[in-house]
Design a protein around this motif. Structure first.
Motif, PDB file in Angstrom:
ATOM      1  N   VAL A  50       0.845  -1.204   0.000  1.00  7.34           N
ATOM      2  CA  VAL A  50       0.000   0.000   0.000  1.00  7.34           C
ATOM      3  C   VAL A  50       0.884   1.259   0.000  1.00  7.34           C
ATOM      4  CG1 VAL A  50      -1.601   1.381   1.397  1.00  7.34           C
ATOM      5  CG2 VAL A  50      -1.993  -1.085   1.115  1.00  7.34           C
ATOM      6  N   LEU A  51       1.885   1.254   0.871  1.00 11.20           N
ATOM      7  CA  LEU A  51       2.746   2.430   0.981  1.00 11.20           C
ATOM      8  C   LEU A  51       3.544   2.670  -0.300  1.00 11.20           C
ATOM      9  CD1 LEU A  51       4.044   2.296   4.671  1.00 11.20           C
ATOM     10  CD2 LEU A  51       2.038   3.436   3.716  1.00 11.20           C
ATOM     11  N   ASP A  52       4.011   1.582  -0.936  1.00  9.93           N
ATOM     12  CA  ASP A  52       4.753   1.728  -2.193  1.00  9.93           C
ATOM     13  C   ASP A  52       3.873   2.367  -3.270  1.00  9.93           C
ATOM     14  OD1 ASP A  52       7.053   0.727  -1.179  1.00  9.93           O
ATOM     15  OD2 ASP A  52       6.897  -1.251  -2.106  1.00  9.93           O
ATOM     16  N   ALA A  53       2.676   1.850  -3.396  1.00  4.78           N
ATOM     17  CA  ALA A  53       1.753   2.386  -4.412  1.00  4.78           C
ATOM     18  C   ALA A  53       1.445   3.853  -4.116  1.00  4.78           C
ATOM     19  CB  ALA A  53       0.468   1.556  -4.445  1.00  4.78           C
ATOM     20  N   GLU A  54       1.248   4.168  -2.833  1.00  3.52           N
ATOM     21  CA  GLU A  54       0.961   5.543  -2.425  1.00  3.52           C
ATOM     22  C   GLU A  54       2.106   6.475  -2.814  1.00  3.52           C
ATOM     23  OE1 GLU A  54      -1.807   6.446  -1.289  1.00  3.52           O
ATOM     24  OE2 GLU A  54      -1.540   8.367  -0.292  1.00  3.52           O
ATOM     25  N   ARG A  55       3.323   6.003  -2.570  1.00  5.41           N
ATOM     26  CA  ARG A  55       4.507   6.797  -2.871  1.00  5.41           C
ATOM     27  C   ARG A  55       4.581   7.114  -4.365  1.00  5.41           C
ATOM     28  NH1 ARG A  55       8.069   3.550  -0.228  1.00  5.41           N
ATOM     29  NH2 ARG A  55       7.340   4.387   1.757  1.00  5.41           N
ATOM     30  N   ALA A  56       4.309   6.104  -5.184  1.00  4.67           N
ATOM     31  CA  ALA A  56       4.399   6.283  -6.642  1.00  4.67           C
ATOM     32  C   ALA A  56       3.370   7.314  -7.117  1.00  4.67           C
ATOM     33  CB  ALA A  56       4.185   4.941  -7.346  1.00  4.67           C
ATOM     34  N   VAL A  57       2.149   7.199  -6.642  1.00  7.21           N
ATOM     35  CA  VAL A  57       1.117   8.155  -7.063  1.00  7.21           C
ATOM     36  C   VAL A  57       1.440   9.552  -6.503  1.00  7.21           C
ATOM     37  CG1 VAL A  57      -1.326   8.767  -6.867  1.00  7.21           C
ATOM     38  CG2 VAL A  57      -0.666   6.406  -7.339  1.00  7.21           C
ATOM     39  N   GLY A  58       1.925   9.612  -5.276  1.00  5.08           N
ATOM     40  CA  GLY A  58       2.308  10.894  -4.690  1.00  5.08           C
ATOM     41  C   GLY A  58       3.356  11.597  -5.534  1.00  5.08           C
ATOM     42  N   LEU A  59       4.347  10.835  -5.967  1.00  7.64           N
ATOM     43  CA  LEU A  59       5.418  11.392  -6.795  1.00  7.64           C
ATOM     44  C   LEU A  59       4.860  11.933  -8.108  1.00  7.64           C
ATOM     45  CD1 LEU A  59       8.398  11.606  -6.200  1.00  7.64           C
ATOM     46  CD2 LEU A  59       8.767   9.459  -7.428  1.00  7.64           C
ATOM     47  N   LEU A  76      -5.257  40.046  16.707  1.00  6.15           N
ATOM     48  CA  LEU A  76      -5.095  38.795  15.961  1.00  6.15           C
ATOM     49  C   LEU A  76      -5.123  37.594  16.898  1.00  6.15           C
ATOM     50  CD1 LEU A  76      -2.103  39.843  13.648  1.00  6.15           C
ATOM     51  CD2 LEU A  76      -4.554  39.976  13.146  1.00  6.15           C
ATOM     52  N   THR A  77      -5.701  36.492  16.410  1.00  6.35           N
ATOM     53  CA  THR A  77      -5.533  35.198  17.049  1.00  6.35           C
ATOM     54  C   THR A  77      -4.720  34.358  16.081  1.00  6.35           C
ATOM     55  OG1 THR A  77      -7.657  35.439  18.140  1.00  6.35           O
ATOM     56  CG2 THR A  77      -6.731  33.229  18.072  1.00  6.35           C
ATOM     57  N   ILE A  78      -3.558  33.919  16.520  1.00  4.63           N
ATOM     58  CA  ILE A  78      -2.593  33.282  15.623  1.00  4.63           C
ATOM     59  C   ILE A  78      -2.323  31.855  16.083  1.00  4.63           C
ATOM     60  CG2 ILE A  78      -0.228  33.387  14.730  1.00  4.63           C
ATOM     61  CD1 ILE A  78      -0.297  36.383  15.026  1.00  4.63           C
ATOM     62  N   LYS A  79      -2.282  30.945  15.113  1.00  9.92           N
ATOM     63  CA  LYS A  79      -1.939  29.554  15.436  1.00  9.92           C
ATOM     64  C   LYS A  79      -0.803  29.114  14.527  1.00  9.92           C
ATOM     65  CE  LYS A  79      -4.254  25.169  16.239  1.00  9.92           C
ATOM     66  NZ  LYS A  79      -4.531  24.523  14.935  1.00  9.92           N
ATOM     67  N   VAL A  80       0.304  28.694  15.151  1.00  8.98           N
ATOM     68  CA  VAL A  80       1.510  28.308  14.407  1.00  8.98           C
ATOM     69  C   VAL A  80       1.652  26.788  14.431  1.00  8.98           C
ATOM     70  CG1 VAL A  80       4.028  28.338  14.478  1.00  8.98           C
ATOM     71  CG2 VAL A  80       2.751  30.447  14.882  1.00  8.98           C
ATOM     72  N   GLU A  81       1.960  26.209  13.276  1.00 10.08           N
ATOM     73  CA  GLU A  81       2.205  24.773  13.209  1.00 10.08           C
ATOM     74  C   GLU A  81       3.541  24.579  12.495  1.00 10.08           C
ATOM     75  OE1 GLU A  81      -1.129  22.868  11.451  1.00 10.08           O
ATOM     76  OE2 GLU A  81      -0.330  20.845  11.706  1.00 10.08           O
ATOM     77  N   ALA A  82       4.530  24.062  13.243  1.00 11.53           N
ATOM     78  CA  ALA A  82       5.849  23.832  12.638  1.00 11.53           C
ATOM     79  C   ALA A  82       5.763  22.627  11.705  1.00 11.53           C
ATOM     80  CB  ALA A  82       6.881  23.587  13.727  1.00 11.53           C
ATOM     81  N   LEU A  83       6.400  22.733  10.544  1.00  9.63           N
ATOM     82  CA  LEU A  83       6.281  21.704   9.506  1.00  9.63           C
ATOM     83  C   LEU A  83       7.620  20.994   9.313  1.00  9.63           C
ATOM     84  CD1 LEU A  83       4.293  23.890   6.957  1.00  9.63           C
ATOM     85  CD2 LEU A  83       3.355  22.137   8.463  1.00  9.63           C
ATOM     86  N   ALA A  84       7.574  19.708   9.005  1.00  6.30           N
ATOM     87  CA  ALA A  84       8.793  18.926   8.797  1.00  6.30           C
ATOM     88  C   ALA A  84       8.908  18.519   7.327  1.00  6.30           C
ATOM     89  CB  ALA A  84       8.784  17.692   9.698  1.00  6.30           C
ATOM     90  N   ARG A  85      10.121  18.243   6.917  1.00  4.09           N
ATOM     91  CA  ARG A  85      10.404  17.863   5.530  1.00  4.09           C
ATOM     92  C   ARG A  85       9.644  16.590   5.142  1.00  4.09           C
ATOM     93  NH1 ARG A  85      15.543  17.106   6.073  1.00  4.09           N
ATOM     94  NH2 ARG A  85      15.671  19.291   6.716  1.00  4.09           N
ATOM     95  N   HIS A  86       9.071  16.589   3.925  1.00  7.03           N
ATOM     96  CA  HIS A  86       8.378  15.406   3.400  1.00  7.03           C
ATOM     97  C   HIS A  86       9.218  14.829   2.272  1.00  7.03           C
ATOM     98  CE1 HIS A  86       5.251  12.943   1.450  1.00  7.03           C
ATOM     99  NE2 HIS A  86       4.563  13.048   2.562  1.00  7.03           N
ATOM    100  N   TYR A  87       9.227  13.498   2.155  1.00  4.77           N
ATOM    101  CA  TYR A  87      10.114  12.884   1.147  1.00  4.77           C
ATOM    102  C   TYR A  87       9.727  13.287  -0.279  1.00  4.77           C
ATOM    103  CZ  TYR A  87       6.445   9.455   0.307  1.00  4.77           C
ATOM    104  OH  TYR A  87       5.264   8.860  -0.020  1.00  4.77           O
ATOM    105  N   LEU A  88       8.456  13.682  -0.497  1.00  6.95           N
ATOM    106  CA  LEU A  88       8.063  14.077  -1.860  1.00  6.95           C
ATOM    107  C   LEU A  88       8.690  15.411  -2.276  1.00  6.95           C
ATOM    108  CD1 LEU A  88       4.283  13.122  -2.172  1.00  6.95           C
ATOM    109  CD2 LEU A  88       6.224  12.026  -3.256  1.00  6.95           C
ATOM    110  N   GLU A  89       9.264  16.135  -1.311  1.00 13.82           N
ATOM    111  CA  GLU A  89       9.911  17.416  -1.615  1.00 13.82           C
ATOM    112  C   GLU A  89      11.394  17.214  -1.935  1.00 13.82           C
ATOM    113  OE1 GLU A  89       8.653  20.652  -1.494  1.00 13.82           O
ATOM    114  OE2 GLU A  89       6.613  20.031  -1.031  1.00 13.82           O
ATOM    115  N   ALA A  90      11.906  16.028  -1.634  1.00 16.44           N
ATOM    116  CA  ALA A  90      13.356  15.823  -1.662  1.00 16.44           C
ATOM    117  C   ALA A  90      13.959  16.070  -3.037  1.00 16.44           C
ATOM    118  CB  ALA A  90      13.683  14.405  -1.194  1.00 16.44           C
ATOM    119  N   ASP A  91      13.250  15.636  -4.059  1.00 19.07           N
ATOM    120  CA  ASP A  91      13.843  15.701  -5.397  1.00 19.07           C
ATOM    121  C   ASP A  91      13.355  16.900  -6.206  1.00 19.07           C
ATOM    122  OD1 ASP A  91      11.282  14.768  -5.442  1.00 19.07           O
ATOM    123  OD2 ASP A  91      11.581  13.655  -7.294  1.00 19.07           O
ATOM    124  N   GLN A  92      12.772  17.849  -5.544  1.00 17.54           N
ATOM    125  CA  GLN A  92      12.276  19.020  -6.312  1.00 17.54           C
ATOM    126  C   GLN A  92      13.419  19.986  -6.573  1.00 17.54           C
ATOM    127  OE1 GLN A  92       9.538  16.960  -6.692  1.00 17.54           O
ATOM    128  NE2 GLN A  92       8.817  18.951  -7.377  1.00 17.54           N
TER     129      GLN A  92
END
Lengths: 94, 94, 94, 94, 94, 94, 94, 94, 94, 94
Positions: free
Chosen positions: H24-33, I78-94
């Motif tokens: 499931v995760l592999d397929a998800e990764r491919a579509v995400g990419l 203002l009412t402000i809500k901050v959410e810190a974000l982490a790197r996602h693998y789909l961003e790695a090759d951009q």
């Protein structure tokens, strides 16, 4: 006698078979009818689109109400919320 | 006739003076009494420790119920929650 | 000694058999009785219509309270919420 | 006698002056002391870091509890939540 | 000594003037510094983008913590949430 | 280094056997100890009456914190909530 | 005829096999089509990214609506929320 | 093209085996990419400490976005929340 | 550089006059434009039908983000809500 | 054209006088009527017992919907929640 707003949600577990479930519902119906006739349940309605109901229950005190509720055959599958109600002046002259 | 579970919370603004507020409450009481006599309000209770009430209301349809509620003299100071109720089989043979 | 408002909800998993569950409840009852006698549980009530309870617990500090709670035989099936309580001036002269 | 878990939050409006507020608090203290002595309030605690309290109240029924609460001098500034409590088997042999 | 996770939100009322508010903040800063030096506040952080903070407080028991918090000069403008913390085994060997 | 308030709830599935679960907990303990020694976990406490903990974590940035958390052996059974914390002026002179 | 805003969430249990589930969905589709043609469902939309829908339903009263909903083949797997709607003056001249 | 804030939480059922889940995760990764390359996913981040992500998606309209999301291989195990976004004046001159 | 999901709700108090409010909004616009040009605000959208916005912000660490936010001229409203974000693998090759 | 479920709550501030408020409502009515005639508002209902409404709106995209909503004369007094809707297969053959 004190009255209570009682909201009851029924949830069938995924793992129960149809026959066992039907037996639970039959027993629940019988006890419900008995409570309704004795006046423990004063009024009851279905919450539309659900397997929940909302009712006006009556009992000498909340401990006796608790025993009536715990005595429901489907108790294990129920989520129950009790709200104790107080006299309103608009009821005084009825 | 269809019935509704209606929860009404009353909130006095900080800026209103005692005399005006008393007049609002008097008018509210008179209309409440009228609704109760005509059966628009079937039953009503105080939510203990609050200025809220919960009641069983009756009206031909939800638009007429809405007009009854919007016609309450204290409407501007009320937060109202309506829940339409459906027939329950335990009521069938009453 | 510091007191705590402790709310405990018990949830039976669908997958546990009746005998195992009865054993869990028996053990729970024995430990509950012991805690009640030693004063760790000062007062306890059922939340009506549920398998939850609410109680006033007493312990030298919250770490010891935590150990008392983690030592309940049904701990794995419990959802527990602890609220630490502070002295109120109305208690001062009692 | 039935017992109730009662949570009371006090909120001072921005528009009230110090002297009026002090008078409200004095009156509240006097009635609180009276309720505590008569046993209407069985136990009471401060919720730490707040102007809220949580208490175990006692009254013959919820309508009388409601009158006790509505009779608090600061009632207009209070948000009150009542939870009716049922007997627990661990209390039976006390 | 027992530790507590304390979350404090500060809210300036619309009706307070700039000078009075600055005085409140100055007094708050002085007491905060004193608490920090005495170790009542062990650690403290701002919640980013807000006027709230979250801190690790230390006090012999929750009643003393409650007095420290009620003694904050800005107490009237604060919403405070206290969470009592229990010992974790990962801290044992530090 | 930036600090984070991290709240971790552990939930054992009904379907896991005791031996497998014990192995998960052992591995978790070992990694927890390592993180604590390296300073990734600065402080940690149990939430009383639960299998949750709350801790102050430290990491160069939130992506590295995310990797530390995802590397916990029990990660699959954890619900984690991260709150990034900002510098407070009361910490400046420590 | 009275109209209702009906929100329906569909949840497939982990334990159901693909063939049974496909049969449930087929039956659901057939009844949905019938309701849509008869006007019980006036309008319906998917909630994007979910298996939920939101629709405008029409029925003489809420008890009949409740029967329509309880008659959905997938009813056991649905979470349904009904909101009764009242006439708005902007609709009067349409 | 319209943009959407999409929050996706992934939840592995207790009953799925490791091999099926990895597929499931592999397929998800491919579509995400694929979505990322085509610009359907503009930006994406991990929510730290979780298996959730938050992303900026782009699609001609919400029905096409819905199809993209429903086409994710892991759709059955996802909880998705879509928030449609409107143009902000600070973007006008970029 | 680390990115954050920041949600900002703006609320005009009832007591502020039109001219003062317009000045607040003008100052806010100028600072917003500056942040957008410097890349502190990477992207920003209106939440439709509201005076809220949601944006992707960028800052070396959360303390600097906090200073950027606290420096907004409308911060008090203002009412402000901050959410810190982490790197996602789909961003790695951009 | 894309459709949206829009929920609008109207709140009159305590500080506004009757004449100003009536003017706001008149202007709102005129614009509402215009939107209804042009089809921006497809359908609209009152939420019974409240000054809220729920409607089906139509606009080429969410930015244009946002402008329609921000253009409501009572916008400053409204709390609006927009939910973008996707095509449902039951609508395909209508």
């Amino acid at each position: 006698m004190p009255e209570y707003l009682v909201r009851i949600a029924l949830k069938r577990p995924d793992t129960i078979d149809d026959r066992t479930w039907a037996a639970v519902l039959d027993a629940e119906r019988a006890v419900g009818l008995d409570y309704r006739r004795r006046g423990a349940i004063q009024r009851i309605w279905r919450v539309p689109g659900t397997t929940s109901n909302v009712g006006i229950w009556s009992a000498p005190d909340v401990s006796e109400l608790d025993q009536l509720l715990a005595g429901l055959p489907a108790f294990r599958y129920l989520t129950i919320k009790v709200e104790a109600l107080a006299r309103h002046y608009l009821e005084a002259d009825q």
